[in-house]
Motif scaffolding. Structure first.
Motif, PDB file in Angstrom:
ATOM      1  N   THR A   1       3.665   0.227   3.470  1.00 52.33           N
ATOM      2  CA  THR A   1       4.660  -0.120   2.626  1.00 52.33           C
ATOM      3  C   THR A   1       4.340  -0.726   1.385  1.00 52.33           C
ATOM      4  OG1 THR A   1       4.507  -2.275   3.819  1.00 52.33           O
ATOM      5  CG2 THR A   1       6.276  -0.547   4.729  1.00 52.33           C
ATOM      6  N   LEU A   2       5.023  -0.816   0.270  1.00 54.53           N
ATOM      7  CA  LEU A   2       4.639  -0.955  -0.967  1.00 54.53           C
ATOM      8  C   LEU A   2       3.687  -2.316  -1.207  1.00 54.53           C
ATOM      9  CD1 LEU A   2       4.998  -0.267  -3.824  1.00 54.53           C
ATOM     10  CD2 LEU A   2       6.702  -1.675  -3.931  1.00 54.53           C
ATOM     11  N   LEU A   3       2.397  -2.238  -1.687  1.00 55.44           N
ATOM     12  CA  LEU A   3       1.678  -3.162  -2.060  1.00 55.44           C
ATOM     13  C   LEU A   3       1.615  -3.556  -3.428  1.00 55.44           C
ATOM     14  CD1 LEU A   3      -1.347  -2.066   0.374  1.00 55.44           C
ATOM     15  CD2 LEU A   3       0.452  -3.940   0.695  1.00 55.44           C
ATOM     16  N   PRO A   4       2.391  -4.325  -4.070  1.00 54.09           N
ATOM     17  CA  PRO A   4       2.610  -4.393  -5.570  1.00 54.09           C
ATOM     18  C   PRO A   4       1.387  -5.109  -5.889  1.00 54.09           C
ATOM     19  CG  PRO A   4       4.580  -5.480  -4.404  1.00 54.09           C
ATOM     20  CD  PRO A   4       3.754  -4.875  -3.144  1.00 54.09           C
ATOM     21  N   GLY A   5       0.662  -4.622  -7.113  1.00 55.18           N
ATOM     22  CA  GLY A   5      -0.337  -5.318  -7.633  1.00 55.18           C
ATOM     23  C   GLY A   5      -1.881  -4.654  -7.056  1.00 55.18           C
TER      24      GLY A   5
ATOM     25  N   VAL B   1      -4.283  -6.517   3.132  1.00 54.15           N
ATOM     26  CA  VAL B   1      -4.406  -6.199   4.224  1.00 54.15           C
ATOM     27  C   VAL B   1      -3.197  -5.210   4.767  1.00 54.15           C
ATOM     28  CG1 VAL B   1      -4.320  -7.017   6.719  1.00 54.15           C
ATOM     29  CG2 VAL B   1      -5.457  -8.717   5.111  1.00 54.15           C
ATOM     30  N   VAL B   2      -4.118  -4.054   5.394  1.00 56.80           N
ATOM     31  CA  VAL B   2      -2.853  -3.074   5.949  1.00 56.80           C
ATOM     32  C   VAL B   2      -3.240  -2.874   7.269  1.00 56.80           C
ATOM     33  CG1 VAL B   2      -2.302  -0.648   5.833  1.00 56.80           C
ATOM     34  CG2 VAL B   2      -2.966  -1.905   3.508  1.00 56.80           C
ATOM     35  N   GLN B   3      -2.109  -3.262   8.247  1.00 59.84           N
ATOM     36  CA  GLN B   3      -2.279  -3.332   9.497  1.00 59.84           C
ATOM     37  C   GLN B   3      -1.259  -2.631  10.448  1.00 59.84           C
ATOM     38  OE1 GLN B   3      -3.336  -7.408  10.391  1.00 59.84           O
ATOM     39  NE2 GLN B   3      -1.371  -8.138   9.664  1.00 59.84           N
TER      40      GLN B   3
ATOM     41  N   ASP C   1       2.709  -3.948  10.987  1.00 60.40           N
ATOM     42  CA  ASP C   1       2.967  -4.680   9.798  1.00 60.40           C
ATOM     43  C   ASP C   1       3.430  -3.934   8.725  1.00 60.40           C
ATOM     44  OD1 ASP C   1       3.519  -6.715   8.130  1.00 60.40           O
ATOM     45  OD2 ASP C   1       1.118  -7.264   7.853  1.00 60.40           O
ATOM     46  N   ASN C   2       2.507  -3.250   8.108  1.00 59.30           N
ATOM     47  CA  ASN C   2       2.703  -2.514   7.030  1.00 59.30           C
ATOM     48  C   ASN C   2       2.062  -1.020   6.863  1.00 59.30           C
ATOM     49  OD1 ASN C   2       0.365  -3.531   6.345  1.00 59.30           O
ATOM     50  ND2 ASN C   2       0.529  -4.346   4.653  1.00 59.30           N
TER      51      ASN C   2
ATOM     52  N   ARG D   1      -8.425  -4.474   3.535  1.00 62.04           N
ATOM     53  CA  ARG D   1      -8.768  -4.640   5.180  1.00 62.04           C
ATOM     54  C   ARG D   1      -7.780  -3.583   6.019  1.00 62.04           C
ATOM     55  NH1 ARG D   1     -12.748  -5.552   8.616  1.00 62.04           N
ATOM     56  NH2 ARG D   1     -13.469  -7.454   7.391  1.00 62.04           N
ATOM     57  N   ILE D   2      -8.314  -2.888   6.583  1.00 63.71           N
ATOM     58  CA  ILE D   2      -7.313  -1.893   7.461  1.00 63.71           C
ATOM     59  C   ILE D   2      -7.544  -1.929   8.858  1.00 63.71           C
ATOM     60  CG2 ILE D   2      -6.772   0.523   7.934  1.00 63.71           C
ATOM     61  CD1 ILE D   2      -8.160   1.258   5.116  1.00 63.71           C
ATOM     62  N   ARG D   3      -6.492  -2.512   9.698  1.00 63.01           N
ATOM     63  CA  ARG D   3      -6.473  -2.773  11.005  1.00 63.01           C
ATOM     64  C   ARG D   3      -5.665  -1.694  11.627  1.00 63.01           C
ATOM     65  NH1 ARG D   3      -5.725  -8.721   9.391  1.00 63.01           N
ATOM     66  NH2 ARG D   3      -7.845  -9.314   9.304  1.00 63.01           N
TER      67      ARG D   3
END
Length: 149
Positions: free
Chosen positions: A98-102, A75-77, A80-81, A110-112
């Protein structure tokens, strides 16, 4: 199957319509080009829609399907990030978070975006992790991709 295995990589899943072709010879073309030609033939000759199909290297090997790599939806929103979001309905859209490890390509995200009043579930077609003094971040490319070899 033989086409994908010609890459020398393990084949995890091929889920395309089963049709019988008279005889196809792919000479002096990359595997990516041969797959694109085969997909075009399935669409043109048999009426199948392969617009949502992709070829990707997942944890278990190569895939050619309309599915996504299994695992949690990232989730990228906003607030938040989500750092920046550049949607491009006619081409590749990009999101910096911001960094999404993995996170790897072919995972669902999901982009909000509160600023645009939008929420979308997309497949990450490209993922780029940048680690640096200005902070650690991840770029996700999604949408229309004509990046065939």
């Amino acid at each position: 199957g033989m086409l994908i295995s010609a890459t020398g990589l393990p084949v995890a899943e091929i889920s395309i319509p089963a049709e019988t072709f008279p005889h196809i010879v792919f000479s002096r073309v990359t595997v990516a080009r041969a797959i694109k030609q085969l997909a075009a033939s399935l669409e043109r000759s048999f009426g199948h829609d392969l617009s949502r199909h992709a070829v990707w290297l997942g944890a278990a090997g190569l895939y050619w399907s309309d599915g996504a790599e299994s695992g949690d939806v990232y989730v990228v929103q906003s607030a938040d990030n989500l750092l920046t979001h550049s949607p491009d309905p006619a081409g590749m859209s990009h999101v910096w978070a911001t960094l999404l490890p993995g996170l790897t390509a072919s995972r669902m995200v999901r982009i909000r975006d509160a600023r645009r009043g939008s929420s979308a579930l997309v497949m990450a077609q490209s993922v780029y992790h940048e680690l640096g003094s200005g902070g650690n971040k991840t770029m996700i490319g999604y949408g229309k991709d004509e990046g065939w070899g």
